[in-house]
Write an enzyme that holds these catalytic residues in place. Sequence first.
Site, PDB file in Angstrom:
ATOM      1  N   SER A  74       0.836  -1.200   0.000  1.00 14.35           N
ATOM      2  CA  SER A  74       0.000   0.000   0.000  1.00 14.35           C
ATOM      3  C   SER A  74       0.871   1.251   0.000  1.00 14.35           C
ATOM      4  CB  SER A  74      -0.924   0.027   1.226  1.00 14.35           C
ATOM      5  OG  SER A  74      -0.193   0.344   2.392  1.00 14.35           O
ATOM      6  N   ASP A 106      -1.074  -3.195  14.020  1.00 15.37           N
ATOM      7  CA  ASP A 106      -1.485  -4.417  13.320  1.00 15.37           C
ATOM      8  C   ASP A 106      -0.863  -5.676  13.907  1.00 15.37           C
ATOM      9  OD1 ASP A 106      -2.966  -2.897  11.512  1.00 15.37           O
ATOM     10  OD2 ASP A 106      -1.332  -2.777  10.046  1.00 15.37           O
ATOM     11  N   ARG A 118     -13.700   0.060  17.231  1.00 18.17           N
ATOM     12  CA  ARG A 118     -13.247   0.969  18.294  1.00 18.17           C
ATOM     13  C   ARG A 118     -13.699   2.398  18.017  1.00 18.17           C
ATOM     14  NH1 ARG A 118      -9.428   4.686  17.963  1.00 18.17           N
ATOM     15  NH2 ARG A 118      -8.717   3.881  15.968  1.00 18.17           N
ATOM     16  N   ARG A 155     -14.068  -0.168   3.990  1.00 17.88           N
ATOM     17  CA  ARG A 155     -12.723  -0.708   3.856  1.00 17.88           C
ATOM     18  C   ARG A 155     -12.006   0.090   2.786  1.00 17.88           C
ATOM     19  NH1 ARG A 155     -10.534  -6.016   4.361  1.00 17.88           N
ATOM     20  NH2 ARG A 155      -8.692  -4.761   4.103  1.00 17.88           N
ATOM     21  N   GLY A 156     -10.749  -0.234   2.563  1.00 20.29           N
ATOM     22  CA  GLY A 156     -10.042   0.392   1.455  1.00 20.29           C
ATOM     23  C   GLY A 156      -8.932   1.311   1.923  1.00 20.29           C
ATOM     24  N   VAL A 214      -6.529   4.922   1.774  1.00 19.51           N
ATOM     25  CA  VAL A 214      -6.862   6.325   2.064  1.00 19.51           C
ATOM     26  C   VAL A 214      -7.632   6.967   0.909  1.00 19.51           C
ATOM     27  CG1 VAL A 214      -5.864   8.618   2.430  1.00 19.51           C
ATOM     28  CG2 VAL A 214      -4.967   6.663   3.694  1.00 19.51           C
ATOM     29  N   ARG A 233     -11.239   5.761   0.814  1.00 20.89           N
ATOM     30  CA  ARG A 233     -12.068   6.268   1.922  1.00 20.89           C
ATOM     31  C   ARG A 233     -12.395   7.753   1.748  1.00 20.89           C
ATOM     32  NH1 ARG A 233     -10.629   2.804   7.300  1.00 20.89           N
ATOM     33  NH2 ARG A 233      -9.958   0.931   6.241  1.00 20.89           N
ATOM     34  N   CYS A 293      -6.875  -7.097  17.503  1.00 17.27           N
ATOM     35  CA  CYS A 293      -6.834  -5.690  17.080  1.00 17.27           C
ATOM     36  C   CYS A 293      -8.084  -5.288  16.302  1.00 17.27           C
ATOM     37  CB  CYS A 293      -5.554  -5.349  16.326  1.00 17.27           C
ATOM     38  SG  CYS A 293      -5.166  -6.422  14.965  1.00 17.27           S
TER      39      CYS A 293
END
Length: 320
Positions: free
Chosen positions: A14, A83, A130, A152-153, A155, A158, A245
């Site tokens: 990514s 993560d 969260r 999801r996805g 930056v 989003r 997480c």
Amino acid sequence: MSDKPPLRLGTRRSRLAMAQSGQVAEAVSQVTGRPVELVEITTYGDTSREHLAQIGGTGVFVTALRDALLRGEVDFAVHSLKDLPTTQPEELALAAVPLREDPRDVIVARDALKFTDLPSGARIGTGSPRRMAQLNAYARGHGLDIETVPVRGNVDTRIGYVHDGELDAVVLAAAGLSRIGRLDEVTDFLSVDTVLPAPGQGALAVECVADNASLIAALGELDDPLTRAAVTAERSLLAALEAGCSAPVGALADLLADGQIVKEMRLRGVVGTTDGTRMVQLSTTGPVPETYDQATALGRELATEMLAQGAAGLMGERAQ
């Protein structure tokens, strides 16, 4: 530069992972005098289209990188520390936790709106239980009417939902946007009093095989002891809650200073149902941990108090 072969750094593909791995590569190259080359590795978390809560969250971005380390295909790997599963494999060493970036969450909203200025019924995108739990709890407590929408996805994807008008806002991590040079798109920084970040958010983890003492020593030059103490306490809390997480757990350890002198470390933790109706939020303060055991003890102590207040019942499925 050394005539030794380049060190191979394993990274996710990514844009954010490549950016933060590139920054670490530069630092390692300066410390070792050796060139560092990035080796791109695709992880299950990158290819799966399921929501993180469904695929378990824990380790989905990490396993492929760790496998490459153990097979000797890369010399070290860089992860977003949040993560990492809380149990460290014996064959691998967490060689460095560099200085942490801003741990806060941020809002990118249409019309440059702040969180509290969003219109009634605003749709806010996040893939994190969260964030959903705390945003909904805050809204409930302050008379705001919002709807949290799972997304999801990367930056671009989003933020694209906001630009396309599908969502009024999305929640992202400040550190990630900083590392890819896009902090100017943030319309609001969320105070940690409103939303506690994920344990380890904003920090990186540099990992290599445990039996390479010389590489561990070289990578250790990048380590920031106070960041390591803070994230160790946060992750100890997460582990003691037996949560992965993808669980709705927020935690932040910060340093309390008197002038220039750091006096104590405060650890705050929160867990809640994703609709924000039930929350357990507590904090504890103690001397700044000087060892791994002291840092983990701080986390366990707070987790014990949170479990006594009913935290376990708020986390949905327990990590196995």
